[in-house]
Design a protein around this motif. Structure first.
Motif, mmCIF file in Angstrom:
data_model
loop_
_atom_site.group_PDB
_atom_site.id
_atom_site.type_symbol
_atom_site.label_atom_id
_atom_site.label_comp_id
_atom_site.label_asym_id
_atom_site.label_seq_id
_atom_site.Cartn_x
_atom_site.Cartn_y
_atom_site.Cartn_z
ATOM 1 N N THR A 1 -16.413 4.508 1.404
ATOM 2 C CA THR A 1 -14.779 5.534 0.937
ATOM 3 C C THR A 1 -14.297 4.608 0.014
ATOM 4 O O THR A 1 -14.798 3.110 0.377
ATOM 5 C CB THR A 1 -13.606 5.486 2.136
ATOM 6 N N THR B 1 -10.863 3.474 -0.353
ATOM 7 C CA THR B 1 -10.636 2.518 -0.363
ATOM 8 C C THR B 1 -11.488 1.223 0.876
ATOM 9 O O THR B 1 -10.747 0.398 0.064
ATOM 10 C CB THR B 1 -9.374 3.257 1.044
ATOM 11 N N GLN B 2 -12.225 1.750 1.329
ATOM 12 C CA GLN B 2 -13.381 -0.111 2.373
ATOM 13 C C GLN B 2 -13.512 -0.337 0.569
ATOM 14 O O GLN B 2 -14.046 -1.632 0.721
ATOM 15 C CB GLN B 2 -14.642 0.876 2.576
ATOM 16 N N ILE C 1 -11.007 -2.851 -1.419
ATOM 17 C CA ILE C 1 -10.958 -4.046 -0.111
ATOM 18 C C ILE C 1 -12.067 -4.377 -0.380
ATOM 19 O O ILE C 1 -11.327 -6.104 -0.411
ATOM 20 C CB ILE C 1 -10.756 -3.484 1.105
ATOM 21 N N GLY D 1 -7.003 5.961 -0.128
ATOM 22 C CA GLY D 1 -6.182 6.834 0.074
ATOM 23 C C GLY D 1 -4.306 5.873 -0.114
ATOM 24 O O GLY D 1 -4.694 4.734 0.593
ATOM 25 N N ASP E 1 -1.715 5.189 2.866
ATOM 26 C CA ASP E 1 -1.459 4.125 3.668
ATOM 27 C C ASP E 1 -3.192 3.530 3.892
ATOM 28 O O ASP E 1 -2.223 2.192 4.343
ATOM 29 C CB ASP E 1 -1.702 5.181 4.846
ATOM 30 N N ASP E 2 -4.271 3.187 3.701
ATOM 31 C CA ASP E 2 -5.033 2.320 4.022
ATOM 32 C C ASP E 2 -4.585 0.668 2.948
ATOM 33 O O ASP E 2 -4.439 0.023 2.857
ATOM 34 C CB ASP E 2 -5.888 2.301 3.502
ATOM 35 N N SER E 3 -4.629 1.626 1.719
ATOM 36 C CA SER E 3 -4.055 0.796 0.311
ATOM 37 C C SER E 3 -2.163 0.041 0.722
ATOM 38 O O SER E 3 -2.627 -1.138 0.750
ATOM 39 C CB SER E 3 -3.659 1.288 -0.799
ATOM 40 N N GLU F 1 -1.482 -0.531 3.493
ATOM 41 C CA GLU F 1 -1.266 -1.475 4.820
ATOM 42 C C GLU F 1 -2.623 -2.514 4.327
ATOM 43 O O GLU F 1 -2.257 -4.333 4.806
ATOM 44 C CB GLU F 1 -1.956 -0.565 6.261
ATOM 45 N N PHE F 2 -2.996 -2.529 3.387
ATOM 46 C CA PHE F 2 -3.636 -3.910 2.835
ATOM 47 C C PHE F 2 -3.548 -4.749 2.018
ATOM 48 O O PHE F 2 -3.051 -6.097 2.398
ATOM 49 C CB PHE F 2 -5.653 -3.257 1.902
#
Length: 314
Positions: free
Chosen positions: A97, A99-100, A103, A126, A128-130, A132-133
């Protein structure tokens, strides 16, 4: 040439480190994707992808892209990495994805010792994922957020569009440097606290709002964050120059390894042009490209003359 480009992968970590040395101190890492339309189905790696320049998905390849950018400085592109669609993924080319991919790229650059002030991400990453990372790894981010995103603000749950409607933009702080008005608010989502930058700008004479999620420290000056976001446009400048002037997408070899190595050549060509602009401040991109082409040709033609090569390197 095609045989050479189909050989082993040209790209290396040494390239990334060398390119990063060309970036100005205090640069930010911008990440994005560039869509390269192709006409033939026989070319490896092509699939149908959305493109901002086409009304419907077009047959194309997609590359993840990164550049070190700083306000009022030339952008410094670092890499173009072929991105596999879910339909075409294999064990050797896994699909990730947005975001993956972000990261993986950011952590890889950090491990290489490439320094940057934070990451600048457009809307496909994303939220939320961004967040959190960012908070887990200590990498500040500015992420463009959809106005439908819900956040908690002073005991209420509101979309960013509803949150913006609570404020009169004419009373928000003006930033004459950009013609924007902006306000920073502390919000939370899923138990994570962060800031939202509400930014109003005139589009065709009408004030419109867009929103940025920020995990930068509260002590970061608002004007610095706005300049950072303005600098993100530098990666779009790179993409346009790759495609319009340096031939990214023009190479028609069917082999995906050759396509990846062609992208490497395009990046190297950009850096030759970039070096020429730095030697001659104020030089236009087209003129810099012409001079860079002459210099590289001269260097190749005098490859047996060690004195000439030393003089060029100096």
């Amino acid at each position: 040439m095609a045989v050479a480009l189909k050989s082993d992968d040209f790209a290396s970590d040494a390239d990334l480190i060398r390119r990063a040395r060309n970036a100005p101190v205090g640069a930010f890492l911008a990440l994005d994707f560039v869509v390269i339309p192709h006409t033939g189905r026989a070319m490896q790696g092509v699939d149908y992808h959305d493109s901002s320049t086409h009304k419907k998905p077009c047959l194309s390849q997609v590359y993840s892209s990164s550049a070190l950018v700083k306000f009022k400085c030339d952008p410094t592109p670092l890499h173009l990495d072929y991105k596999v669609s879910q339909a075409l993924q294999t064990s050797g080319y896994p699909s990730r994805t947005a975001t993956q991919s972000m990261i993986t790229t950011v952590l890889h650059f950090k491990n290489l010792g490439i320094n940057f002030e934070g990451a600048l991400l457009d809307g496909e990453f994303g939220a939320d994922d961004s967040i959190e990372f960012s908070q887990s790894h200590g990498v500040p981010v500015l992420v463009r957020a959809k106005r439908t995103l819900s956040v908690a603000f002073e005991g209420q749950t509101l979309t960013l569009e509803e949150l913006a409607a609570l404020f009169d933009h004419t009373k928000c702080h003006p930033y004459a440097e950009f013609g924007w008005r902006a306000k920073r608010l502390s919000v939370s989502r899923s138990g994570r606290a962060f800031d939202v930058l509400m930014i109003w700008r005139k589009v065709h004479g009408v004030w419109e709002v867009f929103c940025l999620i920020s995990t930068f420290p509260r002590c970061s000056a608002m004007i610095s964050l706005l300049r950072a976001w303005k600098a993100r446009w530098g990666i779009e400048v790179c993409h346009r120059y790759f495609k319009q002037s340096l031939g990214l997408g023009k190479y028609q070899c069917l082999d995906i390894q050759a396509q990846k190595n062609w992208a490497w050549c395009v990046l190297e060509a950009f850096h030759e042009v970039l070096q020429m602009r730095r030697r001659h401040p104020g030089l236009r991109w087209k003129h810099a490209q012409s001079l860079a082409a002459q210099t590289v040709k001269w260097c190749v033609e005098t490859a047996k003359n060690r004195y000439s090569l030393r003089r060029y390197a100096a």
